[in-house]
Design an enzyme around this catalytic site. Structure first.
Site, PDB file in Angstrom:
ATOM      1  N   ALA A 144       0.839  -1.207   0.000  1.00  0.00           N
ATOM      2  CA  ALA A 144       0.000   0.000   0.000  1.00  0.00           C
ATOM      3  C   ALA A 144       0.871   1.253   0.000  1.00  0.00           C
ATOM      4  O   ALA A 144       1.165   1.830   1.041  1.00  0.00           O
ATOM      5  CB  ALA A 144      -0.952  -0.018   1.193  1.00  0.00           C
ATOM      6  N   GLU A 169      -1.434   6.608  -3.572  1.00  0.00           N
ATOM      7  CA  GLU A 169      -2.577   7.341  -3.012  1.00  0.00           C
ATOM      8  C   GLU A 169      -3.294   8.060  -4.145  1.00  0.00           C
ATOM      9  O   GLU A 169      -2.737   8.182  -5.246  1.00  0.00           O
ATOM     10  CB  GLU A 169      -2.078   8.359  -1.976  1.00  0.00           C
ATOM     11  CG  GLU A 169      -1.367   7.685  -0.817  1.00  0.00           C
ATOM     12  CD  GLU A 169      -1.034   8.645   0.329  1.00  0.00           C
ATOM     13  OE1 GLU A 169      -1.305   9.865   0.201  1.00  0.00           O
ATOM     14  OE2 GLU A 169      -0.512   8.150   1.342  1.00  0.00           O
ATOM     15  N   GLY A 178      -8.838 -11.953 -36.294  1.00  0.00           N
ATOM     16  CA  GLY A 178      -9.899 -11.256 -37.022  1.00  0.00           C
ATOM     17  C   GLY A 178     -11.079 -10.968 -36.100  1.00  0.00           C
ATOM     18  O   GLY A 178     -10.888 -10.652 -34.924  1.00  0.00           O
ATOM     19  N   GLU A 195       3.239  -0.616 -11.013  1.00  0.00           N
ATOM     20  CA  GLU A 195       4.622  -0.777 -10.508  1.00  0.00           C
ATOM     21  C   GLU A 195       5.591   0.125 -11.271  1.00  0.00           C
ATOM     22  O   GLU A 195       6.744  -0.227 -11.526  1.00  0.00           O
ATOM     23  CB  GLU A 195       5.038  -2.248 -10.488  1.00  0.00           C
ATOM     24  CG  GLU A 195       4.104  -3.014  -9.563  1.00  0.00           C
ATOM     25  CD  GLU A 195       4.701  -4.200  -8.852  1.00  0.00           C
ATOM     26  OE1 GLU A 195       5.923  -4.371  -8.851  1.00  0.00           O
ATOM     27  OE2 GLU A 195       3.905  -4.945  -8.252  1.00  0.00           O
ATOM     28  N   GLY A 196       5.099   1.331 -11.587  1.00  0.00           N
ATOM     29  CA  GLY A 196       5.889   2.323 -12.305  1.00  0.00           C
ATOM     30  C   GLY A 196       5.521   2.335 -13.774  1.00  0.00           C
ATOM     31  O   GLY A 196       5.679   1.340 -14.482  1.00  0.00           O
TER      32      GLY A 196
HETATM   33  N1  COS Z   1      17.000   1.806  -4.434  1.00  0.00           N
HETATM   34  C1  COS Z   1      17.388   2.351  -3.246  1.00  0.00           C
HETATM   35  N2  COS Z   1      17.217   3.649  -2.968  1.00  0.00           N
HETATM   36  C2  COS Z   1      16.654   4.442  -3.905  1.00  0.00           C
HETATM   37  C3  COS Z   1      16.247   3.951  -5.167  1.00  0.00           C
HETATM   38  C4  COS Z   1      16.452   2.569  -5.409  1.00  0.00           C
HETATM   39  N3  COS Z   1      16.077   1.998  -6.565  1.00  0.00           N
HETATM   40  N4  COS Z   1      15.724   4.946  -5.883  1.00  0.00           N
HETATM   41  C5  COS Z   1      15.809   6.048  -5.140  1.00  0.00           C
HETATM   42  N5  COS Z   1      16.374   5.740  -3.926  1.00  0.00           N
HETATM   43  C6  COS Z   1      16.658   6.647  -2.840  1.00  0.00           C
HETATM   44  C7  COS Z   1      17.611   7.734  -3.288  1.00  0.00           C
HETATM   45  O1  COS Z   1      18.957   7.328  -3.141  1.00  0.00           O
HETATM   46  C8  COS Z   1      17.271   8.888  -2.367  1.00  0.00           C
HETATM   47  O2  COS Z   1      17.905   8.683  -1.115  1.00  0.00           O
HETATM   48  P1  COS Z   1      18.353   9.940  -0.203  1.00  0.00           P
HETATM   49  O3  COS Z   1      17.099  10.558   0.294  1.00  0.00           O
HETATM   50  O4  COS Z   1      19.145   9.278   0.882  1.00  0.00           O
HETATM   51  O5  COS Z   1      19.163  10.850  -1.066  1.00  0.00           O
HETATM   52  C9  COS Z   1      15.772   8.710  -2.165  1.00  0.00           C
HETATM   53  O6  COS Z   1      15.474   7.345  -2.474  1.00  0.00           O
HETATM   54  C10 COS Z   1      14.956   9.620  -3.050  1.00  0.00           C
HETATM   55  O7  COS Z   1      15.332   9.357  -4.382  1.00  0.00           O
HETATM   56  P2  COS Z   1      14.996  10.350  -5.584  1.00  0.00           P
HETATM   57  O8  COS Z   1      15.392  11.738  -5.208  1.00  0.00           O
HETATM   58  O9  COS Z   1      15.565   9.766  -6.832  1.00  0.00           O
HETATM   59  O10 COS Z   1      13.408  10.284  -5.574  1.00  0.00           O
HETATM   60  P3  COS Z   1      12.357  10.886  -6.574  1.00  0.00           P
HETATM   61  O11 COS Z   1      11.259  11.463  -5.774  1.00  0.00           O
HETATM   62  O12 COS Z   1      13.027  11.753  -7.598  1.00  0.00           O
HETATM   63  O13 COS Z   1      11.741   9.581  -7.267  1.00  0.00           O
HETATM   64  C11 COS Z   1      11.466   7.819  -8.841  1.00  0.00           C
HETATM   65  C12 COS Z   1      12.437   8.687  -8.025  1.00  0.00           C
HETATM   66  C13 COS Z   1      10.770   8.589  -9.924  1.00  0.00           C
HETATM   67  C14 COS Z   1      12.329   6.733  -9.461  1.00  0.00           C
HETATM   68  C15 COS Z   1      10.442   7.175  -7.872  1.00  0.00           C
HETATM   69  O14 COS Z   1       9.582   8.147  -7.358  1.00  0.00           O
HETATM   70  C16 COS Z   1       9.598   6.106  -8.503  1.00  0.00           C
HETATM   71  O15 COS Z   1      10.033   4.966  -8.720  1.00  0.00           O
HETATM   72  N6  COS Z   1       8.299   6.423  -8.808  1.00  0.00           N
HETATM   73  C17 COS Z   1       7.361   5.444  -9.282  1.00  0.00           C
HETATM   74  C18 COS Z   1       6.643   4.828  -8.141  1.00  0.00           C
HETATM   75  C19 COS Z   1       5.857   3.635  -8.576  1.00  0.00           C
HETATM   76  O16 COS Z   1       6.382   2.724  -9.193  1.00  0.00           O
HETATM   77  N7  COS Z   1       4.577   3.619  -8.222  1.00  0.00           N
HETATM   78  C20 COS Z   1       3.733   2.510  -8.462  1.00  0.00           C
HETATM   79  C21 COS Z   1       3.431   1.911  -7.140  1.00  0.00           C
HETATM   80  S1  COS Z   1       2.981   0.254  -7.184  1.00  0.00           S
HETATM   81  S2  COS Z   1       1.408   0.096  -8.298  1.00  0.00           S
END
Ligand code: COS
Length: 378
Positions: free
Chosen positions: A124, A127, A338, A362-363
């Site tokens: 979960a 949101e 078809g 999942e993204g």
């Molecule tokens: N593994 C470990 N740590 C990670 C990571 C990963 N794959 N990706 C990011 N982090 C960490 C970063 O290192 C950073 O750490 P610090 O706060 O210590 O610097 C922190 O997480 C924030 O990372 P970042 O600044 O890159 O976050 P963003 O808000 O820019 O988001 C994305 C990055 C876009 C990749 C992320 O928001 C994402 O994956 N979004 C999609 C979410 C998703 O899949 N939703 C569907 C849900 S399930 S249906």
């Protein structure tokens, strides 16, 4: 570099295929039509070790690794994509608790998931106002004596009304990604209210619900991992989850393509099977190439994860390519059928409906490109 599966991986894949052929595939059309959650089938998966494929045997898992998990997902999705998504999220939840949980949390939840005592686990994170940007979530967890109180709304939660345990992310600190913690919440906890099932285009035998947390009180030891360390847990979980969804996409497209190939051999027009026509062979050829590429990208990501190497970007590549290729393949398979591809007499239309979401959940594909692009520039 090893391309052939090991004995263990083959055994897991064969076990999944056998169960999928005997039990899941014959039920899939009815499950879809009736939007029926496949409780019995999921129990069967647990009995075969398929709800904890990459979980240590000491916690009740099959301890067969990530590649075996990917192969099993492909087999189950080939038969029923709804069953596969439930299996995928449940395996992911078991893995996250195994990786980040305390010994107590692991012992309490993971064996129950693996054994099917909990029919499913839930994740979960999303949101209504925080999908691609989970750092913008509004659900809060307030620290109170002896525990926490959750308040807020979650959206798009797979099996949220069936799960024995849910991983719930909530804000415990300031704004952004650094103020988020993860919690383990048991299904049926007072104050946790699943809403009505979403009326979806596909995956109609999996349930997707909103959740409301209405002063939902959970114990002190429900915190998973470190306080305010929740965002990293979510990102690491999604890296692995994306291998599951890539595998699901490969499985759906495999089933669709096999059925379309059979159909093309049987369907006769102009006095011969339509498979004889070069235009049709070209469609099958393009689908076959894309499918194999998707499978290889997926197994590479799985293999990297299994060997403990970085795999975040490779999982995103697999998810991006497999989900988009699988959508193209399922479109082609409807075309090959078809008019019969547009009605429920054949599974082609179900595959097309089911596969659509794989580029979204999942993204999204856009997020996968962000992950890959950032990694390329690092
Ligand atoms: N593994 C470990 N740590 C990670 C990571 C990963 N794959 N990706 C990011 N982090 C960490 C970063 O290192 C950073 O750490 P610090 O706060 O210590 O610097 C922190 O997480 C924030 O990372 P970042 O600044 O890159 O976050 P963003 O808000 O820019 O988001 C994305 C990055 C876009 C990749 C992320 O928001 C994402 O994956 N979004 C999609 C979410 C998703 O899949 N939703 C569907 C849900 S399930 S249906």
């Amino acid at each position: 570099m090893q391309i052939e599966p090991t004995e263990t991986q083959l055994l897991v894949a064969r076990t999944a295929r056998d169960y999928a052929e005997r039990v899941i595939r014959p039920a899939a059309a009815d499950l879809d039509r009736e939007s029926r959650f496949p409780t019995e089938i999921l129990h069967g998966l647990a009995e075969l070790g398929l709800m904890g494929v990459n979980i240590p045997s000491a916690l009740g898992g099959a301890e067969a690794g990530v590649v075996a998990y990917a192969l099993a997902m492909m087999e189950v999705a080939r038969a029923c994509a709804s069953t596969a998504v439930t299996m995928s999220v449940t395996n992911m939840v078991a893995e996250v608790i195994t990786t980040f949980g305390t010994p107590d949390q692991r012992a309490r939840y993971v064996p129950r998931i693996c054994a099917g005592e909990y029919v499913a686990g839930s994740f979960a994170l999303s949101e209504p106002e925080a999908g691609s940007d989970p750092g913008g979530m509004r659900t809060t967890a307030e620290k109170v004596p002896g525990g926490w109180v959750l308040r807020g709304e979650k959206q798009w939660i797979t099996s949220g009304d069936h799960a024995g345990v849910l991983i719930v992310w909530a804000r415990t600190g300031g704004p952004g990604t650094r103020g988020i913690s993860a919690f383990l919440v048991e299904g049926g906890t007072p104050g946790l209210r699943p809403g009505p099932h979403e009326d979806k285009l596909g995956l109609r035998a999996s349930t997707t619900v909103p959740l409301t947390f209405d002063d939902c009180r959970i114990p002190e030891d429900a915190l998973l991992g470190e306080r305010e360390g929740g965002f990293r847990i979510a990102m690491m979980a999604l890296d692995g989850g994306r291998i599951g969804i890539a595998s699901q996409a490969v499985g759906i497209a495999t089933g669709a393509l096999e059925e379309a190939t059979d159909y093309a051999k049987q369907r006769r027009q102009f006095g011969r099977p339509i498979a004889d026509f070069p235009a049709l062979q070209a469609q099958l050829a393009d689908a076959k190439v894309e499918l194999d590429a998707a499978r290889l990208l997926t197994l590479r990501a799985a293999s990297l994860k299994e060997s403990g190497r970085p795999f975040s970007s490779e999982a995103a590549m697999a998810k991006l390519f497999a989900s988009e290729a699988a959508n193209r393949i399922c479109q082609r398979c409807v075309q090959i059928h078809g008019g019969y591809g547009y009605v429920r007499d054949f599974a082609a239309e179900r595959h097309l409906r089911d596969v659509r979401v794989t580029t979204i959940y999942e993204g999204t594909s856009e997020i996968q490109r962000t992950v890959i692009g950032r990694s390329a520039l690092r």
